[in-house]
Design an enzyme around this catalytic site. Structure first.
Site, PDB file in Angstrom:
ATOM      1  N   THR A  15       0.839  -1.211   0.000  1.00  0.00           N
ATOM      2  CA  THR A  15       0.000   0.000   0.000  1.00  0.00           C
ATOM      3  C   THR A  15       0.871   1.258   0.000  1.00  0.00           C
ATOM      4  OG1 THR A  15      -1.705  -1.175   1.234  1.00  0.00           O
ATOM      5  CG2 THR A  15      -1.808   1.221   1.280  1.00  0.00           C
ATOM      6  N   GLU A 133       8.377  10.098  10.070  1.00  0.00           N
ATOM      7  CA  GLU A 133       7.117  10.864  10.110  1.00  0.00           C
ATOM      8  C   GLU A 133       5.895   9.984   9.814  1.00  0.00           C
ATOM      9  OE1 GLU A 133       6.836  14.547  10.771  1.00  0.00           O
ATOM     10  OE2 GLU A 133       5.050  13.403  11.287  1.00  0.00           O
ATOM     11  N   VAL A 136       3.590   7.724  12.651  1.00  0.00           N
ATOM     12  CA  VAL A 136       2.520   8.162  13.569  1.00  0.00           C
ATOM     13  C   VAL A 136       1.539   9.073  12.840  1.00  0.00           C
ATOM     14  CG1 VAL A 136       1.981   9.325  15.743  1.00  0.00           C
ATOM     15  CG2 VAL A 136       4.133   8.065  15.531  1.00  0.00           C
ATOM     16  N   LYS A 209       2.428   3.815  18.434  1.00  0.00           N
ATOM     17  CA  LYS A 209       2.527   5.240  18.063  1.00  0.00           C
ATOM     18  C   LYS A 209       2.588   6.109  19.315  1.00  0.00           C
ATOM     19  CE  LYS A 209      -0.116   4.388  13.844  1.00  0.00           C
ATOM     20  NZ  LYS A 209      -1.485   4.281  13.318  1.00  0.00           N
TER      21      LYS A 209
HETATM   22  P1  NAP Z   1       1.710  -3.979   2.833  1.00  0.00           P
HETATM   23  O1  NAP Z   1       0.681  -3.423   1.936  1.00  0.00           O
HETATM   24  O2  NAP Z   1       1.460  -5.279   3.505  1.00  0.00           O
HETATM   25  O3  NAP Z   1       3.086  -4.064   2.004  1.00  0.00           O
HETATM   26  C1  NAP Z   1       4.225  -4.684   2.491  1.00  0.00           C
HETATM   27  C2  NAP Z   1       5.254  -4.761   1.377  1.00  0.00           C
HETATM   28  O4  NAP Z   1       6.446  -5.323   1.891  1.00  0.00           O
HETATM   29  C3  NAP Z   1       4.837  -5.653   0.201  1.00  0.00           C
HETATM   30  O5  NAP Z   1       5.316  -5.116  -0.997  1.00  0.00           O
HETATM   31  C4  NAP Z   1       5.535  -6.987   0.492  1.00  0.00           C
HETATM   32  O6  NAP Z   1       5.877  -7.720  -0.681  1.00  0.00           O
HETATM   33  C5  NAP Z   1       6.809  -6.496   1.141  1.00  0.00           C
HETATM   34  N1  NAP Z   1       7.320  -7.472   2.081  1.00  0.00           N
HETATM   35  C6  NAP Z   1       6.732  -7.908   3.237  1.00  0.00           C
HETATM   36  N2  NAP Z   1       7.505  -8.828   3.834  1.00  0.00           N
HETATM   37  C7  NAP Z   1       8.578  -9.006   3.055  1.00  0.00           C
HETATM   38  C8  NAP Z   1       9.726  -9.837   3.119  1.00  0.00           C
HETATM   39  N3  NAP Z   1       9.900 -10.692   4.130  1.00  0.00           N
HETATM   40  N4  NAP Z   1      10.648  -9.756   2.126  1.00  0.00           N
HETATM   41  C9  NAP Z   1      10.485  -8.899   1.113  1.00  0.00           C
HETATM   42  N5  NAP Z   1       9.406  -8.072   0.982  1.00  0.00           N
HETATM   43  C10 NAP Z   1       8.479  -8.133   1.945  1.00  0.00           C
HETATM   44  O7  NAP Z   1       2.034  -2.934   4.008  1.00  0.00           O
HETATM   45  P2  NAP Z   1       1.762  -1.359   4.027  1.00  0.00           P
HETATM   46  O8  NAP Z   1       0.350  -1.111   4.433  1.00  0.00           O
HETATM   47  O9  NAP Z   1       2.309  -0.724   2.803  1.00  0.00           O
HETATM   48  O10 NAP Z   1       2.651  -0.949   5.306  1.00  0.00           O
HETATM   49  C11 NAP Z   1       4.043  -0.925   5.250  1.00  0.00           C
HETATM   50  C12 NAP Z   1       4.594  -0.277   6.524  1.00  0.00           C
HETATM   51  O11 NAP Z   1       4.078   1.054   6.658  1.00  0.00           O
HETATM   52  C13 NAP Z   1       4.207  -1.010   7.815  1.00  0.00           C
HETATM   53  O12 NAP Z   1       5.252  -0.883   8.735  1.00  0.00           O
HETATM   54  C14 NAP Z   1       2.986  -0.222   8.301  1.00  0.00           C
HETATM   55  O13 NAP Z   1       2.819  -0.298   9.701  1.00  0.00           O
HETATM   56  C15 NAP Z   1       3.382   1.178   7.887  1.00  0.00           C
HETATM   57  N6  NAP Z   1       2.253   2.115   7.678  1.00  0.00           N
HETATM   58  C16 NAP Z   1       1.187   1.726   6.937  1.00  0.00           C
HETATM   59  C17 NAP Z   1       0.146   2.631   6.733  1.00  0.00           C
HETATM   60  C18 NAP Z   1      -1.070   2.296   5.934  1.00  0.00           C
HETATM   61  O14 NAP Z   1      -1.998   3.113   5.901  1.00  0.00           O
HETATM   62  N7  NAP Z   1      -1.134   1.154   5.255  1.00  0.00           N
HETATM   63  C19 NAP Z   1       0.239   3.915   7.301  1.00  0.00           C
HETATM   64  C20 NAP Z   1       1.361   4.256   8.056  1.00  0.00           C
HETATM   65  C21 NAP Z   1       2.371   3.347   8.235  1.00  0.00           C
HETATM   66  P3  NAP Z   1       4.762  -8.265  -1.697  1.00  0.00           P
HETATM   67  O15 NAP Z   1       4.199  -7.051  -2.360  1.00  0.00           O
HETATM   68  O16 NAP Z   1       5.496  -9.146  -2.619  1.00  0.00           O
HETATM   69  O17 NAP Z   1       3.751  -8.974  -0.840  1.00  0.00           O
HETATM   70  N1  HSE Z   2      -3.090   0.523  10.408  1.00  0.00           N
HETATM   71  C1  HSE Z   2      -2.759   1.863  10.724  1.00  0.00           C
HETATM   72  C2  HSE Z   2      -4.004   2.632  11.047  1.00  0.00           C
HETATM   73  C3  HSE Z   2      -2.040   2.488   9.568  1.00  0.00           C
HETATM   74  O1  HSE Z   2      -5.094   2.157  10.729  1.00  0.00           O
HETATM   75  O2  HSE Z   2      -3.906   3.705  11.637  1.00  0.00           O
HETATM   76  C4  HSE Z   2      -1.490   3.856   9.867  1.00  0.00           C
HETATM   77  O3  HSE Z   2      -0.439   3.805  10.778  1.00  0.00           O
END
Ligand code: NAP
Ligand code: HSE
Length: 437
Positions: A15, A133, A136, A209
């Site tokens: 994402t 940044e 959180v 956070k």
């Molecule tokens: P996600 O959609 O699950 O994406 C994770 C990515 O990492 C995917 O591309 C996955 O590969 C890759 N990956 C996971 N494990 C791996 C491994 N062992 N080796 C190589 N690649 C690996 O997660 P996301 O929502 O983008 O979140 C990513 C980070 O940002 C997390 O720490 C989350 O807490 C943080 N975050 C997320 C949001 C949000 O709104 N989603 C907001 C703030 C912070 P594949 O594509 O091949 O599966």
């Molecule tokens: N899963 C988290 C949330 C993503 O819903 O707030 C943003 O850190």
């Protein structure tokens, strides 16, 4: 003026990672202009788990790799962005990057809350920053606010809604009458939830956070074991209805507050917030953090707390800062704890009013039995309530609610333990705090 190319190693293309690629394609030229035509940010490699997966059209599949070390070690990669999540491989990627003197940007609050002290020590050792940044409150620049804009303030309190998924679920349950599981599935489809959504639901994502915010505000490392965390699993539609009738809304609330004796109150739980308070109108994926500094007074930060574009916006801000710092040949220290002897207030000492729901067997005297135990502990009752079916007023009730005056949480727990042992009480009571913000 010549433009420098800053090679980026992007670990994670889910994402948020995809959002970063899209944002750089969309606004790369604008960023270049804004930095005086000096800065070209170019993704050189992208780490994924499954290189065969169908990806967004904007992702250049020629850049994909499943070998994290080749990404971090690539001499063309000057800055590493970690967006894979988790605390194991993510740790290795961040640690190796710092060791090589490559600034890191991460949105991984679990990693920093669980293993921050090790990583910040490496950051200091190698004089290489970690920017976070995006970790959180999604797109809200709350980290820079606490670290920079309010550096001249003693922080009196930070309270807020810092998990978009749970806030979205609570609102969909409240307004659309959705089942918990349906609302969660919607949040997942919208890209708000963690890869392991139990972290959103059990409160730990928001707790991570809160730990980061408290660490920044008060300057000492805080371990997750010092934090009291209650998630939204126990919130039932009837709690939301009771709250409405009583003039409140239910919010998963982080409370961070410095007391006169220097102890820091730090907790995360579903709370009743008065409908008239501004946090009550923070809905859906939106987050808000109310900051109280001794100079600035109260300030409120509001915006989307999760999702692809808002989170990518925060990552890009860090990326530009990291590139600017590199371009000037300077190193930025990122965050370093400055205080050794901070103290977290034991949860038993924290006081609020409470809403307590009892699952009871309806029989004469049940209310009196519960009230007796509360009175023995000198806990005051401000109201009681049980749903009455107007069609059948003789129907037995199951849920009985007590509203309690402020008392220490430890005292309440002692009373509830005794009440839970009463024959007319069927399970351990469910407690929500009633906050005075
Ligand atoms: P996600 O959609 O699950 O994406 C994770 C990515 O990492 C995917 O591309 C996955 O590969 C890759 N990956 C996971 N494990 C791996 C491994 N062992 N080796 C190589 N690649 C690996 O997660 P996301 O929502 O983008 O979140 C990513 C980070 O940002 C997390 O720490 C989350 O807490 C943080 N975050 C997320 C949001 C949000 O709104 N989603 C907001 C703030 C912070 P594949 O594509 O091949 O599966
Ligand atoms: N899963 C988290 C949330 C993503 O819903 O707030 C943003 O850190």
């Amino acid at each position: 003026m010549t433009s420098s190319v800053f090679g980026i190693g992007l670990a994670g293309c889910g994402t948020v990672g995809t959002g970063v690629i899209r944002a750089l394609k969309r606004n790369g030229e604008l960023i270049r202009e804004r930095t005086g035509g000096t800065m070209t940010l170019e993704v050189m490699r992208v780490l994924v788990r499954d290189s065969q997966k169908t990806r967004d059209d904007m992702v250049d599949i020629g850049l994909l790799t499943t070998d994290w070390q080749s990404l971090v070690d690539d001499s063309a990669v000057k800055i590493v962005i970690e967006l894979i999540g988790g605390t194991d491989l993510a740790f290795d990627i961040v640690a190796r990057s710092l060791t090589l003197g490559k600034p890191v940007i991460t949105g991984n609050k679990a990693l920093l809350a669980e293993r921050g002290p090790e990583l910040f020590a490496l950051s200091k050792l190698h004089n290489t920053p970690i920017h976070f940044e995006a970790a959180v409150a999604g797109g809200i620049p709350i980290i820079k606010t606490v670290q920079e804009a309010f550096v001249g303030n003693r922080m009196l309190a930070l309270c807020g809604i810092i998990n978009g998924t749970s806030n979205y679920i609570l609102q969909r349950m409240s307004e659309a009458g959705l089942e918990f599981s349906t609302a969660l599935a919607e949040a997942q489809a919208l890209g708000y939830a963690e890869a392991d959504p139990s972290l959103d639901v059990n409160g730990w994502d928001a707790a991570h956070k809160a730990i980061l915010l408290a660490t920044l505000a008060y300057g000492f490392p805080i371990s997750p074991s010092q934090m009291n965390v209650v998630g939204i699993e126990q919130v039932k539609p009837l709690d939301i209805d009771f709250a409405k009738q009583l003039g409140y809304v239910v919010k998963l609330l982080a409370v961070i507050r410095e007391h006169d004796n220097g102890a820091i109150e730090l907790r995360l739980q579903p709370s009743f917030v008065s409908k008239s308070h501004i946090l009550a109108s923070v809905n859906g994926v939106f987050n808000a953090v109310a900051v109280h500094g001794d100079g600035v007074g109260e300030a409120l930060f509001y915006g989307r707390g999760a999702g692809q574009d808002p989170t990518a916006s925060a990552v890009i801000a860090d990326l530009v800062e990291a590139a600017r710092t590199l371009a000037k040949g300077q190193t930025h220290r990122g965050f370093l704890p400055w205080r050794e002897n901070g103290r977290i207030m034991p949860i038993e000492e924290t006081s609020t009013a409470y809403y307590v729901r009892f699952d009871v067997t309806d029989r004469p005297g049940v209310i009196a039995e519960i009230a007796r135990v509360l009175a023995e502990h000198r806990i005051g009752i401000s109201g009681t309530h049980s749903p009455v079916n107007p069609e059948n007023p003789d129907a037995a009730f199951v849920d009985m609610v007590f509203l309690l005056h402020s008392c220490p949480y430890g005292l309440l727990q002692k009373a509830l333990k005794e009440i839970a042992a009463l024959a007319c009480v069927n399970s351990y009571p469910v407690v929500f705090r009633i906050e005075q913000l």
